[in-house]
Write a protein that holds these residues in place. Structure first.
Motif, PDB file in Angstrom:
ATOM      1  N   LEU A  33       0.761  -1.259  -0.126  1.00  0.00           N
ATOM      2  CA  LEU A  33       0.126  -0.004  -0.104  1.00  0.00           C
ATOM      3  C   LEU A  33       0.855   1.248   0.125  1.00  0.00           C
ATOM      4  CD1 LEU A  33      -3.026  -0.887   2.272  1.00  0.00           C
ATOM      5  CD2 LEU A  33      -3.048  -0.517  -0.080  1.00  0.00           C
ATOM      6  N   TYR A  34       1.985   1.182   0.855  1.00  0.00           N
ATOM      7  CA  TYR A  34       2.947   2.578   0.902  1.00  0.00           C
ATOM      8  C   TYR A  34       3.371   2.755  -0.534  1.00  0.00           C
ATOM      9  CZ  TYR A  34       6.860   5.415   2.592  1.00  0.00           C
ATOM     10  OH  TYR A  34       7.732   6.229   2.826  1.00  0.00           O
ATOM     11  N   PHE A  35       3.898   1.902  -1.224  1.00  0.00           N
ATOM     12  CA  PHE A  35       4.338   2.042  -2.564  1.00  0.00           C
ATOM     13  C   PHE A  35       3.415   2.321  -3.741  1.00  0.00           C
ATOM     14  CE2 PHE A  35       8.261   0.377  -0.494  1.00  0.00           C
ATOM     15  CZ  PHE A  35       9.202   1.329  -1.055  1.00  0.00           C
ATOM     16  N   ILE A  36       1.971   1.861  -3.470  1.00  0.00           N
ATOM     17  CA  ILE A  36       1.058   2.261  -4.181  1.00  0.00           C
ATOM     18  C   ILE A  36       0.580   3.591  -3.849  1.00  0.00           C
ATOM     19  CG2 ILE A  36      -1.442   1.834  -4.724  1.00  0.00           C
ATOM     20  CD1 ILE A  36      -0.811  -1.047  -4.302  1.00  0.00           C
ATOM     21  N   ASN A  40       1.326   9.391  -5.405  1.00  0.00           N
ATOM     22  CA  ASN A  40      -0.024  10.403  -5.230  1.00  0.00           C
ATOM     23  C   ASN A  40       0.015  11.211  -3.951  1.00  0.00           C
ATOM     24  OD1 ASN A  40      -0.697   9.624  -7.872  1.00  0.00           O
ATOM     25  ND2 ASN A  40      -1.357   7.889  -7.226  1.00  0.00           N
ATOM     26  N   LEU A  41       0.698  10.822  -2.814  1.00  0.00           N
ATOM     27  CA  LEU A  41       0.711  11.203  -1.423  1.00  0.00           C
ATOM     28  C   LEU A  41       1.882  11.726  -1.058  1.00  0.00           C
ATOM     29  CD1 LEU A  41      -1.872   8.805   0.105  1.00  0.00           C
ATOM     30  CD2 LEU A  41      -2.575  11.110  -0.810  1.00  0.00           C
ATOM     31  N   ASP A  42       1.834  12.697  -0.044  1.00  0.00           N
ATOM     32  CA  ASP A  42       3.106  12.772   0.843  1.00  0.00           C
ATOM     33  C   ASP A  42       3.299  11.548   1.480  1.00  0.00           C
ATOM     34  OD1 ASP A  42       4.690  14.815   2.503  1.00  0.00           O
ATOM     35  OD2 ASP A  42       3.765  13.301   3.923  1.00  0.00           O
ATOM     36  N   PRO A  43       4.839  11.446   1.313  1.00  0.00           N
ATOM     37  CA  PRO A  43       5.067   9.954   2.012  1.00  0.00           C
ATOM     38  C   PRO A  43       4.727   9.587   3.380  1.00  0.00           C
ATOM     39  CG  PRO A  43       7.126  11.190   0.982  1.00  0.00           C
ATOM     40  CD  PRO A  43       5.894  12.009   1.135  1.00  0.00           C
ATOM     41  N   LYS A  47       2.537   6.306   4.515  1.00  0.00           N
ATOM     42  CA  LYS A  47       2.791   5.550   5.705  1.00  0.00           C
ATOM     43  C   LYS A  47       1.873   5.455   6.554  1.00  0.00           C
ATOM     44  CE  LYS A  47       6.043   3.026   7.376  1.00  0.00           C
ATOM     45  NZ  LYS A  47       5.612   1.497   7.381  1.00  0.00           N
ATOM     46  N   LEU A  48       1.027   6.275   6.963  1.00  0.00           N
ATOM     47  CA  LEU A  48      -0.006   6.354   8.017  1.00  0.00           C
ATOM     48  C   LEU A  48      -1.097   5.401   7.374  1.00  0.00           C
ATOM     49  CD1 LEU A  48      -1.213   7.638  10.479  1.00  0.00           C
ATOM     50  CD2 LEU A  48      -2.291   9.269   8.998  1.00  0.00           C
ATOM     51  N   ILE A  49      -1.637   5.742   6.066  1.00  0.00           N
ATOM     52  CA  ILE A  49      -2.470   4.743   5.793  1.00  0.00           C
ATOM     53  C   ILE A  49      -2.191   3.404   5.686  1.00  0.00           C
ATOM     54  CG2 ILE A  49      -4.025   4.221   3.811  1.00  0.00           C
ATOM     55  CD1 ILE A  49      -3.813   7.449   3.200  1.00  0.00           C
TER      56      ILE A  49
END
Length: 132
Positions: A33-36, A40-43, A47-49
């Motif tokens: 999920l992190y690399f997906i 498109n998002l702030d790192p 990472k939180l999600i």
């Protein structure tokens, strides 16, 4: 080894091995999920999600498989959530520190952050969240 201590040893070894398998599964979800999300998002948001999704997998598998707690109790969930919210701060903080001060390689930050939170999580889960 004495026969009486052998089952206890097996129980601890089994828990550690299961925790590793669960951890690898949760980390796989987290990492994927992190690399997906990261393009498109702030790192830190990515990472939180990803961490929260891995946390849900880890709770379910550790409760029912690693520590074999079949009873339904909200207290375990609250303890687990408190632990994971605490180690989320460690995880995101270590990831941020590594990426900004040591290495800009995303996988390096991810790996070190995951290792730090894993050590804390096993110890606290075993002796507090899912203790007998």
């Amino acid at each position: 080894m004495e026969k009486a201590s052998f089952p206890l040893m097996n129980s601890h070894v089994r828990q550690i091995l299961r925790f590793i398998v669960v951890g690898m599964s949760a980390v796989a979800v987290d990492c994927l999920l992190y690399f997906i999300l990261i393009p498109n998002l702030d790192p830190n948001i990515a990472k939180l999600i990803s961490y929260i999704c891995g946390m849900i997998i880890a709770f379910l598998l550790n409760k029912y498989w690693t520590f074999e707690k079949k009873q339904h109790t909200i207290i375990q969930f609250y303890k687990f959530t408190l632990l994971y919210v605490s180690t989320l701060g460690v995880n995101v903080g270590v990831n941020f520190f590594i990426l900004t001060h040591i290495s800009s390689i995303t996988l390096v930050g991810f790996t070190i952050a995951t290792a730090a939170s894993t050590i804390i999580n096993f110890t606290i889960q075993k002796w507090w969240v899912f203790k007998k």
